[in-house]
Motif scaffolding. Structure first.
Motif, PDB file in Angstrom:
ATOM      1  N   LEU A  95     -21.481   0.817  38.591  1.00  0.00           N
ATOM      2  CA  LEU A  95     -22.784   0.156  38.606  1.00  0.00           C
ATOM      3  C   LEU A  95     -23.229  -0.217  37.188  1.00  0.00           C
ATOM      4  N   LYS A  96     -22.862   0.584  36.212  1.00  0.00           N
ATOM      5  CA  LYS A  96     -23.154   0.221  34.815  1.00  0.00           C
ATOM      6  C   LYS A  96     -22.509  -1.117  34.474  1.00  0.00           C
ATOM      7  N   ILE A  97     -21.255  -1.302  34.891  1.00  0.00           N
ATOM      8  CA  ILE A  97     -20.548  -2.566  34.645  1.00  0.00           C
ATOM      9  C   ILE A  97     -21.289  -3.719  35.306  1.00  0.00           C
ATOM     10  N   VAL A  98     -21.714  -3.492  36.549  1.00  0.00           N
ATOM     11  CA  VAL A  98     -22.409  -4.532  37.309  1.00  0.00           C
ATOM     12  C   VAL A  98     -23.707  -4.932  36.622  1.00  0.00           C
ATOM     13  N   TYR A  99     -24.548  -3.954  36.325  1.00  0.00           N
ATOM     14  CA  TYR A  99     -25.874  -4.280  35.794  1.00  0.00           C
ATOM     15  C   TYR A  99     -25.806  -4.783  34.354  1.00  0.00           C
ATOM     16  N   TYR A 100     -24.801  -4.343  33.608  1.00  0.00           N
ATOM     17  CA  TYR A 100     -24.621  -4.880  32.255  1.00  0.00           C
ATOM     18  C   TYR A 100     -24.287  -6.371  32.322  1.00  0.00           C
ATOM     19  N   ASN A 101     -23.362  -6.728  33.210  1.00  0.00           N
ATOM     20  CA  ASN A 101     -22.951  -8.129  33.314  1.00  0.00           C
ATOM     21  C   ASN A 101     -24.017  -9.011  33.962  1.00  0.00           C
ATOM     22  N   LEU A 102     -24.916  -8.400  34.733  1.00  0.00           N
ATOM     23  CA  LEU A 102     -26.022  -9.162  35.317  1.00  0.00           C
ATOM     24  C   LEU A 102     -27.240  -9.209  34.394  1.00  0.00           C
ATOM     25  N   ASN A 103     -27.117  -8.559  33.225  1.00  0.00           N
ATOM     26  CA  ASN A 103     -28.243  -8.466  32.279  1.00  0.00           C
ATOM     27  C   ASN A 103     -29.476  -7.852  32.945  1.00  0.00           C
ATOM     28  N   ASP A 104     -29.231  -6.860  33.796  1.00  0.00           N
ATOM     29  CA  ASP A 104     -30.302  -6.173  34.510  1.00  0.00           C
ATOM     30  C   ASP A 104     -30.595  -4.864  33.768  1.00  0.00           C
ATOM     31  N   GLY A 105     -31.442  -4.971  32.732  1.00  0.00           N
ATOM     32  CA  GLY A 105     -31.691  -3.829  31.874  1.00  0.00           C
ATOM     33  C   GLY A 105     -32.351  -2.662  32.573  1.00  0.00           C
ATOM     34  N   GLU A 106     -33.252  -2.953  33.507  1.00  0.00           N
ATOM     35  CA  GLU A 106     -33.972  -1.881  34.195  1.00  0.00           C
ATOM     36  C   GLU A 106     -33.023  -1.011  35.014  1.00  0.00           C
ATOM     37  N   ASN A 107     -32.177  -1.649  35.812  1.00  0.00           N
ATOM     38  CA  ASN A 107     -31.230  -0.880  36.625  1.00  0.00           C
ATOM     39  C   ASN A 107     -30.149  -0.232  35.771  1.00  0.00           C
TER      40      ASN A 107
END
Length: 206
Positions: free
Chosen positions: A185-197
């Protein structure tokens, strides 16, 4: 000595399933792959699918030894007997993944989740396969202009990550010891630029 005692038990035909688990545990601690497979086969022949672990252990041994045909044949028989068992499709997915056939493994993981939405490992594996699909697509974008890449990423690649997040979050919800789901999930949210998640997931990993 424990292994010898359990083998005597098996020859007698003792019918307590937990004893066969203990026997497997002994073989595991001995790091004896042959006995692990032997005990699992004996237990599966005796108890069938009453305890899924027995079949899973046989398949795991076959995959470790690259005996893909044997594993596939056993799983196909299991599916014929119980076509609504999502674990069997999950195991076929593991088999294909080990062979490097990523598209087939993804299809099997998806089928497993459709049949059994509460299977944590199936959710994790399908979510992970979507990340891998994203990465394969990203590898093919080297000749794109920045504008074309941004458009392709927004329309084609990022939806895969968003879908992956749903299954990985579900996997962690079902089994909160599954730190590999959080790592992905870290990989996912990093690549989506989703800082909160991303921050939320990083805190869960602390």
């Amino acid at each position: 000595e424990a292994a010898a005692a359990f083998e005597d038990m098996m020859r007698i035909g003792y019918d307590d399933m937990s004893a066969y688990d203990y026997a497997y545990s002994v073989a595991y601690q001995m790091n004896d792959e042959a006995k692990k497979l032997e005990y699992s086969k004996i237990a599966f022949e005796k108890f069938g699918t009453a305890k899924p672990d027995f079949l899973q252990r046989i398949i795991s041994s076959y995959i470790t030894d690259k005996k893909y045909d044997e594993a596939r044949e056993l799983l196909e028989k299991a599916i014929q007997a119980d076509p609504k068992n999502g674990t069997y499709y999950y195991l076929i997915g593991v088999l294909y993944d080990d062979k490097g056939e990523k598209e087939k493994s993804q299809e099997s993981f998806k089928k497993a989740v459709e049949i059994d939405p509460e299977n944590a490992m199936a959710n994790f594996s399908y979510g992970t396969s979507l990340i891998q699909q994203y990465e394969r697509l990203d590898e093919k974008t080297g000749d794109m202009s920045q504008a074309d890449y941004n458009k392709y990423r927004a329309e084609t690649m990022n939806p895969l990550l968003k879908e992956a997040s749903v299954y990985l979050e579900k996997a962690y919800k079902l089994d909160d010891s599954m730190n590999n789901a959080l790592t992905n999930l870290k990989i996912v949210y990093y690549n989506l630029n989703d800082g909160e998640n991303l921050k939320r997931v990083e805190n869960l990993l602390l």
